[in-house]
Write an enzyme that holds these catalytic residues in place. Structure first.
Site, PDB file in Angstrom:
ATOM      1  N   ALA A  40       0.840  -1.199   0.000  1.00  0.00           N
ATOM      2  CA  ALA A  40       0.000   0.000   0.000  1.00  0.00           C
ATOM      3  C   ALA A  40       0.872   1.245   0.000  1.00  0.00           C
ATOM      4  CB  ALA A  40      -0.891   0.006   1.241  1.00  0.00           C
ATOM      5  N   GLY A  41       0.338   2.312  -0.582  1.00  0.00           N
ATOM      6  CA  GLY A  41       1.001   3.616  -0.528  1.00  0.00           C
ATOM      7  C   GLY A  41      -0.101   4.642  -0.423  1.00  0.00           C
ATOM      8  N   GLN A 225      -5.382  -1.269  -0.800  1.00  0.00           N
ATOM      9  CA  GLN A 225      -5.653  -1.756  -2.151  1.00  0.00           C
ATOM     10  C   GLN A 225      -7.079  -1.359  -2.569  1.00  0.00           C
ATOM     11  OE1 GLN A 225      -3.796  -4.290   0.066  1.00  0.00           O
ATOM     12  NE2 GLN A 225      -2.238  -2.974  -0.766  1.00  0.00           N
TER      13      GLN A 225
HETATM   14  P1  GDP Z   1      -4.474   5.611  -1.948  1.00  0.00           P
HETATM   15  O1  GDP Z   1      -3.543   4.484  -2.123  1.00  0.00           O
HETATM   16  O2  GDP Z   1      -5.903   5.231  -2.225  1.00  0.00           O
HETATM   17  O3  GDP Z   1      -4.338   6.305  -0.634  1.00  0.00           O
HETATM   18  O4  GDP Z   1      -4.092   6.680  -3.084  1.00  0.00           O
HETATM   19  P2  GDP Z   1      -2.595   7.143  -3.476  1.00  0.00           P
HETATM   20  O5  GDP Z   1      -2.077   8.004  -2.414  1.00  0.00           O
HETATM   21  O6  GDP Z   1      -1.770   5.975  -3.881  1.00  0.00           O
HETATM   22  O7  GDP Z   1      -2.851   7.945  -4.808  1.00  0.00           O
HETATM   23  C1  GDP Z   1      -3.639   9.072  -4.873  1.00  0.00           C
HETATM   24  C2  GDP Z   1      -2.817  10.240  -5.496  1.00  0.00           C
HETATM   25  O8  GDP Z   1      -3.686  11.311  -5.828  1.00  0.00           O
HETATM   26  C3  GDP Z   1      -1.857  10.840  -4.514  1.00  0.00           C
HETATM   27  O9  GDP Z   1      -0.781  11.420  -5.231  1.00  0.00           O
HETATM   28  C4  GDP Z   1      -2.684  11.911  -3.810  1.00  0.00           C
HETATM   29  O10 GDP Z   1      -1.918  12.962  -3.263  1.00  0.00           O
HETATM   30  C5  GDP Z   1      -3.518  12.419  -4.955  1.00  0.00           C
HETATM   31  N1  GDP Z   1      -4.885  12.835  -4.600  1.00  0.00           N
HETATM   32  C6  GDP Z   1      -5.726  12.370  -3.642  1.00  0.00           C
HETATM   33  N2  GDP Z   1      -6.940  12.965  -3.730  1.00  0.00           N
HETATM   34  C7  GDP Z   1      -6.863  13.832  -4.771  1.00  0.00           C
HETATM   35  C8  GDP Z   1      -7.798  14.723  -5.386  1.00  0.00           C
HETATM   36  O11 GDP Z   1      -8.958  14.848  -5.014  1.00  0.00           O
HETATM   37  N3  GDP Z   1      -7.326  15.446  -6.459  1.00  0.00           N
HETATM   38  C9  GDP Z   1      -6.047  15.340  -6.919  1.00  0.00           C
HETATM   39  N4  GDP Z   1      -5.698  16.096  -7.968  1.00  0.00           N
HETATM   40  N5  GDP Z   1      -5.167  14.495  -6.377  1.00  0.00           N
HETATM   41  C10 GDP Z   1      -5.566  13.756  -5.318  1.00  0.00           C
HETATM   42  P1  IMO Z   2      -3.085   1.133  -2.205  1.00  0.00           P
HETATM   43  O1  IMO Z   2      -3.437   0.737  -0.811  1.00  0.00           O
HETATM   44  C1  IMO Z   2      -2.590  -0.038  -6.392  1.00  0.00           C
HETATM   45  C2  IMO Z   2      -1.340  -4.158  -7.174  1.00  0.00           C
HETATM   46  C3  IMO Z   2       0.040  -4.334  -7.789  1.00  0.00           C
HETATM   47  C4  IMO Z   2      -0.185  -5.583  -8.615  1.00  0.00           C
HETATM   48  C5  IMO Z   2      -1.112  -6.412  -7.722  1.00  0.00           C
HETATM   49  C6  IMO Z   2      -0.417  -7.466  -6.887  1.00  0.00           C
HETATM   50  O2  IMO Z   2      -2.015   2.155  -2.300  1.00  0.00           O
HETATM   51  O3  IMO Z   2      -4.304   1.448  -3.001  1.00  0.00           O
HETATM   52  P2  IMO Z   2       1.077  -7.333  -4.679  1.00  0.00           P
HETATM   53  O4  IMO Z   2       2.382  -6.653  -4.429  1.00  0.00           O
HETATM   54  O5  IMO Z   2      -0.024  -6.875  -3.787  1.00  0.00           O
HETATM   55  O6  IMO Z   2       1.204  -8.821  -4.702  1.00  0.00           O
HETATM   56  O7  IMO Z   2       0.691  -6.904  -6.189  1.00  0.00           O
HETATM   57  O8  IMO Z   2      -1.755  -5.480  -6.870  1.00  0.00           O
HETATM   58  N1  IMO Z   2      -1.383  -3.376  -5.911  1.00  0.00           N
HETATM   59  C7  IMO Z   2      -1.809  -2.111  -5.841  1.00  0.00           C
HETATM   60  N2  IMO Z   2      -2.200  -1.260  -6.794  1.00  0.00           N
HETATM   61  N3  IMO Z   2      -2.639   0.338  -5.094  1.00  0.00           N
HETATM   62  C8  IMO Z   2      -2.272  -0.511  -4.120  1.00  0.00           C
HETATM   63  O9  IMO Z   2      -2.397  -0.211  -2.808  1.00  0.00           O
HETATM   64  C9  IMO Z   2      -1.803  -1.797  -4.470  1.00  0.00           C
HETATM   65  N4  IMO Z   2      -1.355  -2.851  -3.767  1.00  0.00           N
HETATM   66  C10 IMO Z   2      -1.110  -3.813  -4.663  1.00  0.00           C
HETATM   67  O10 IMO Z   2       0.387  -3.229  -8.589  1.00  0.00           O
HETATM   68  O11 IMO Z   2      -0.886  -5.270  -9.787  1.00  0.00           O
HETATM   69 MG    MG Z   3      -1.820   4.001  -3.168  1.00  0.00          MG
END
Ligand code: GDP
Ligand code: IMO
Ligand code: MG
Length: 433
Positions: A40-41, A225
């Site tokens: 996760a990120g 995820q």
């Molecule tokens: P998560 O894994 O579901 O927490 O989402 P991530 O952090 O991996 O990816 C979301 C990306 O979009 C990040 O770079 C956030 O800073 C950005 N983000 C989140 N909400 C918004 C939004 O409403 N608008 C824009 N433009 N960016 C957003």
């Molecule tokens: P968050 O929480 C997006 C995807 C990987 C790959 C598949 C399997 O940030 O939304 P793994 O390492 O889990 O065995 O990979 O799942 N994947 C994600 N894609 N956001 C994530 O987490 C993910 N965690 C795993 O890219 O396709």
């Molecule tokens: Mg993420």
């Protein structure tokens, strides 16, 4: 009486969960991760600062919120200790406010080595995993040869288990995959140091949850995820190895009857990192425009963990219906609405066609998923900047119509709208809004 709220992604991950959780976490006493791991990120923007959380729950930036890594998470001590140190360096308190379940499984060196080796062996059929050892660790858990924190913090037990598990896995690594074996003594010494560092955080979180429920605490369950990456209901085998759907109960010990609300997080379009089917993907100018716009708005369509570019496409209503119903969502948080400002016309997929026939459910067969043709409905775009909007009524009518279409597809009301990456860029809809 406290509330237990589950927040879960309804697409392929990266829906903007971290941002929504951070915006809401002031209202919660506990924020709890229940599945997944360092794959996760979750990104949080506060002013000029960006935090990307992988294992530490997204409530950590709110002093006073207890952050729990519950039993369903697979925890990589290397990633976790680095994340904790990074947060502390930036002045974030990470002490008694972070708890790790004694039942959580530990990601060990052979898990990461096997993840690498299996992906390499699959060649062009690779799953595109994040190579964090997630699949192999959950596989060991199911095979009953995993090691939990309960074992890792007892040096003798840990030694015995580690020797046994590495003996078999080193044979697999070397003989099946031609990879390097894991050095047992070095791994034991290294992980004993992590055990020592993390031991003060390790607790029986099942009891902690039970007490929190008894005390009427507000609990936010942080899904990682997305539901289309779920092991049971996603695009198998192009999924992760945890239960995104339903994992909140088995991953915490909180019974299903104690979950009061389920918020589904939806990106206003779709994205996916890694391989696997994606019916509404726009591998063209539209996909590129999404990338350009999000970057202009300070966001980034790149994997938060791997840095890989995310594949982008139109909102998929078949996916949304599938995942909203599976999770029993009671409300939606729709993110990235600002990104769609770039388009004069927006497309939403409302059904699929397969062999000329309408298909309203998401098929299990990947050969079917690969052949479906999305049926699109067109909606008028709003073509203006919405990133400063703070109230529902101030959203352009076209944006509200788009959100109404999302509600109809998901069968649940929009409760929150995110219009930018910043903590403050969130609109909360009044109940009669
Ligand atoms: P998560 O894994 O579901 O927490 O989402 P991530 O952090 O991996 O990816 C979301 C990306 O979009 C990040 O770079 C956030 O800073 C950005 N983000 C989140 N909400 C918004 C939004 O409403 N608008 C824009 N433009 N960016 C957003
Ligand atoms: P968050 O929480 C997006 C995807 C990987 C790959 C598949 C399997 O940030 O939304 P793994 O390492 O889990 O065995 O990979 O799942 N994947 C994600 N894609 N956001 C994530 O987490 C993910 N965690 C795993 O890219 O396709
Ligand atoms: Mg993420």
């Amino acid at each position: 009486m406290g509330q237990t709220v589950l927040l879960v992604g309804l697409q392929w991950g990266d829906e903007g969960k971290g941002k929504v959780i951070d915006a809401l976490s002031e209202r919660f006493d506990l924020v709890v991760r229940f599945q997944g791991g360092a794959n996760a990120g979750h990104t949080i923007h506060i002013g000029q600062e960006e935090f990307i959380l992988r294992l530490v729950p997204s409530g950590i930036l709110h002093p006073g919120t207890l952050c729990v890594i519950a039993n369903g998470v697979v925890v990589d001590p290397v990633a976790l200790t680095a994340e904790m140190a990074g947060l502390r360096q930036r002045g974030v308190d990470v002490g008694e406010n972070l708890v790790i379940s004694d039942r959580a499984h530990v990601v060990l060196p052979h898990h990461k080595a096997l993840d690498e080796a299996r992906e390499a062996a699959r060649g062009k059929d690779r799953l595109g995993t994040t190579r964090n050892g997630i699949g192999p660790c959950y596989a060991d858990k199911a095979s009953r040869c995993g090691i939990r924190f309960a074992e890792m913090i007892e040096p003798d037990v840990f030694h015995e288990r580690l020797v046994a598990v590495l003996e078999i896995n080193n044979r697999i690594l070397t003989q099946v995959y031609g990879a390097e074996p894991v050095d047992v003594d070095a791994a034991y010494d290294e992980y004993c140091r992590y055990a020592e560092e993390l031991k003060p955080h390790v607790q029986d979180t099942v009891m902690l949850m039970r007490q929190a429920l008894r005390d009427g605490k507000n609990i936010l369950l942080e899904g990682a995820q997305g539901s289309m990456l779920d092991l049971n209901f996603g695009t198998y085998p192009y999924v992760t190895s945890s239960e995104v759907v339903g994992g909140a109960t088995v991953g915490t010990g909180i019974p299903p009857t104690r979950i009061d609300r389920v918020i589904g997080v939806v990106k206003s379009y779709c994205s996916r990192v890694g391989t696997g089917p994606f019916p509404t993907e726009q591998d063209n100018e539209i996909g590129k425009a999404i990338h350009r716009t999000i970057e202009m708005h300070g966001g980034r369509e790149r994997g938060s963990v791997t840095g890989r570019p995310r594949r982008c496409g139109w909102l998929d209503g078949v996916v949304l219906r599938h995942t909203a119903e599976l999770n029993g969502v009671t409300g939606l948080a729709v993110g990235m609405l600002d990104v769609l400002s770039a388009f004069e016309t927006l497309k939403v997929c409302t059904a699929y066609k397969l062999d000329g026939r309408g298909l309203h459910s998401f098929p299990a067969s990947l050969t079917a998923v690969e052949r479906v043709e999305p049926v699109y409905e067109e909606l008028e775009g709003w073509c203006c900047d919405v990133s400063d909007v703070t109230r529902w009524e101030e959203l352009p009518p076209q944006a509200r119509r788009y959100l109404a279409a999302v509600e109809e597809l998901a069968g649940a009301p929009v409760e929150f709208v995110s219009v930018g990456p910043e903590r403050k860029q969130v609109i909360e809809r009044e109940p009669d809004g």
